[in-house]
Scaffold this motif. Structure first.
Motif, short mmCIF file in Angstrom:
data_model
loop_
_atom_site.label_atom_id
_atom_site.label_comp_id
_atom_site.label_asym_id
_atom_site.label_seq_id
_atom_site.Cartn_x
_atom_site.Cartn_y
_atom_site.Cartn_z
N ALA A 1 9.71 5.26 -1.46
CA ALA A 1 10.85 4.60 -2.08
C ALA A 1 10.41 3.73 -3.26
O ALA A 1 11.07 3.69 -4.30
N ILE A 2 9.28 3.05 -3.10
CA ILE A 2 8.79 2.20 -4.18
C ILE A 2 8.31 3.05 -5.35
O ILE A 2 8.53 2.70 -6.52
N ARG A 3 7.68 4.17 -5.06
CA ARG A 3 7.29 5.07 -6.16
C ARG A 3 8.51 5.60 -6.89
O ARG A 3 8.50 5.70 -8.14
N ASP A 4 9.59 5.91 -6.18
CA ASP A 4 10.82 6.35 -6.85
C ASP A 4 11.36 5.25 -7.76
O ASP A 4 11.84 5.52 -8.87
N GLU A 5 11.28 4.00 -7.29
CA GLU A 5 11.79 2.86 -8.06
C GLU A 5 10.89 2.54 -9.24
O GLU A 5 11.36 2.04 -10.28
N ALA A 6 9.58 2.80 -9.07
CA ALA A 6 8.59 2.42 -10.09
C ALA A 6 7.70 3.62 -10.41
O ALA A 6 6.52 3.64 -10.06
N PRO A 7 8.23 4.62 -11.08
CA PRO A 7 7.46 5.86 -11.30
C PRO A 7 6.21 5.69 -12.13
O PRO A 7 5.26 6.48 -11.99
N ASP A 8 6.16 4.66 -12.98
CA ASP A 8 5.01 4.49 -13.87
C ASP A 8 4.09 3.34 -13.45
O ASP A 8 3.08 3.10 -14.12
N ALA A 9 4.42 2.65 -12.39
CA ALA A 9 3.63 1.49 -11.97
C ALA A 9 2.35 1.92 -11.26
O ALA A 9 2.27 3.00 -10.67
N THR A 10 1.35 1.06 -11.30
CA THR A 10 0.17 1.21 -10.46
C THR A 10 0.52 0.64 -9.09
O THR A 10 1.03 -0.48 -8.99
N ILE A 11 0.28 1.42 -8.03
CA ILE A 11 0.61 0.98 -6.68
C ILE A 11 -0.65 0.92 -5.84
O ILE A 11 -1.43 1.88 -5.77
N ARG A 12 -0.87 -0.23 -5.21
CA ARG A 12 -1.93 -0.42 -4.22
C ARG A 12 -1.26 -0.69 -2.88
O ARG A 12 -0.15 -1.21 -2.83
N VAL A 13 -1.95 -0.38 -1.81
CA VAL A 13 -1.37 -0.53 -0.46
C VAL A 13 -2.29 -1.39 0.38
O VAL A 13 -3.52 -1.24 0.34
N ASP A 14 -1.71 -2.31 1.16
CA ASP A 14 -2.48 -3.20 2.03
C ASP A 14 -1.92 -3.12 3.45
O ASP A 14 -0.78 -3.52 3.70
N ALA A 15 -2.75 -2.64 4.38
CA ALA A 15 -2.32 -2.49 5.78
C ALA A 15 -2.65 -3.70 6.64
O ALA A 15 -2.21 -3.76 7.80
N ASN A 16 -3.45 -4.64 6.15
CA ASN A 16 -3.80 -5.84 6.92
C ASN A 16 -4.24 -5.51 8.34
O ASN A 16 -3.76 -6.10 9.31
#
Length: 344
Positions: A173-188
């Protein structure tokens, strides 16, 4: 020279409730230290204690008098190595309390030299970078809304908190909202090793840059297991606390995520950065939810980093301190303000 010291506790409301896989908070408790010399120069430093590392605002306030006694007894702010050594001998734990004093001292000595901290260290301001902006766990719709707000504010690198039964849905969903953004993921630390490998395969489909702390910190072999099978680079956070942890995570992770509040001081952070790079790792500097009283100091490390996650003050509803400018998320060391740049 005569140094005078004091501190105050701040209760800082967050813009939004902030949820990760293990907790939720709506307020950040910070303690701000002030150290003044006899010429009227004042150094400012902040502590942002974390329960996860055995610290609270109460424990910081309990040990600060002893730490500030060290500063006043040495009575020379330029004796940074001696003061940090004696502080650790006096209070071995409570790293954020020691860090607040370290930041205030560095701010003071750079002000005495009339230099921004990065220039006091001899660093090149041209080598700077963009901070990520964190999207905490919430409903998928709310996370999309937070993403839209971040993009509108100019932040194009997003760190998404995961550790739910709908992680793929969230990142999609976040990729759909931000198609050109750099996305990192944190699972803690939320996943088991095999679960991490499976989930990372899914997340890789959404062009995620890297995954932070997928497995529990107390199991370094699990980190190695995931890294050897992962479709994405792996960053260590809770597994990377002090200098002694760097050799332990070498070969088990691609990126070492340091935090000033974990390691206890600016000199220790500098040692960790160089040690991690010597072990072949990239380096990210992260933060807790913090006032600019401490974030400002962290920004001066930017020329030495590969990644920055220094959005702690950006998550606050309001901050009593200004810091290093971050137009559109880019850490700007163009400022000529001496010291760290933090001021009330």
């Amino acid at each position: 020279m005569t140094l005078s010291t004091d501190y105050e506790r701040l209760s800082l409301p967050l813009e939004h409730a902030f949820t990760i896989s293990r907790s939720t908070q709506t307020t950040a408790e910070n303690i701000v230290v002030r150290i003044e010399d006899d010429e009227g120069n004042v150094g400012i430093g902040g502590a942002a204690p974390a329960d996860h590392y055995g610290e609270t605002a109460d424990t910081v306030e309990a040990v600060l008098p002893d730490l500030l006694d060290v500063v006043e007894s040495v009575d020379d702010p330029h004796a940074l190595a001696r003061i940090e050594r004696e502080m650790k001998e006096t209070v071995n734990r409570n790293p954020s309390a020691r860090c607040a004093v370290s930041i205030a001292l560095h701010d003071l000595v750079a002000k005495r030299a009339d230099l921004p901290l990065y220039r006091y260290w001899g660093l090149d301001r041209e080598d700077t970078l963009e901070t990520s902006f964190t999207i905490g766990i919430d409903t998928t719709d709310v996370m999309r809304e937070k993403t839209a707000e971040a993009l509108e504010a100019g932040y194009n690198t997003l760190k998404v908190k995961v550790g739910t039964d709908r992680d793929g849905e969230i990142v999609g969903a976040i990729r759909d909202e931000a198609p050109d953004a750099t996305i990192r993921v944190d699972a803690n630390q939320a996943w088991s090793p095999r679960e991490a490998v499976r989930k990372i395969e899914v997340l890789a489909e959404y062009d995620v840059e890297f995954v932070e702390q997928p497995v529990p910190a107390e199991n370094p072999d699990a980190m190695r297991f995931v890294r050897e099978r992962s479709a994405l680079p792996i960053a260590a956070d809770e597994s990377c606390v002090t200098l002694e942890d760097i050799p332990r995570i070498a070969g088990k992770t691609d990126i070492a995520n340091l935090k000033l509040m974990k390691c206890g001081g600016l000199r220790e952070a500098m040692r960790m950065i160089h040690t991690a790079k010597a072990h072949g790792m990239e380096v990210m500097l992260g933060c807790m939810i913090e006032s600019n009283a401490s974030i400002a100091a962290a920004c001066h490390f930017a020329p030495l980093l590969d990644y920055a996650d220094l959005d702690g003050s950006l998550l606050l509803a309001e901050d009593e301190y200004d810091g290093v400018p971050m137009p559109d998320g880019v850490i700007s060391l163009e400022t000529r303000r001496p010291g760290t740049g933090a001021r009330r």
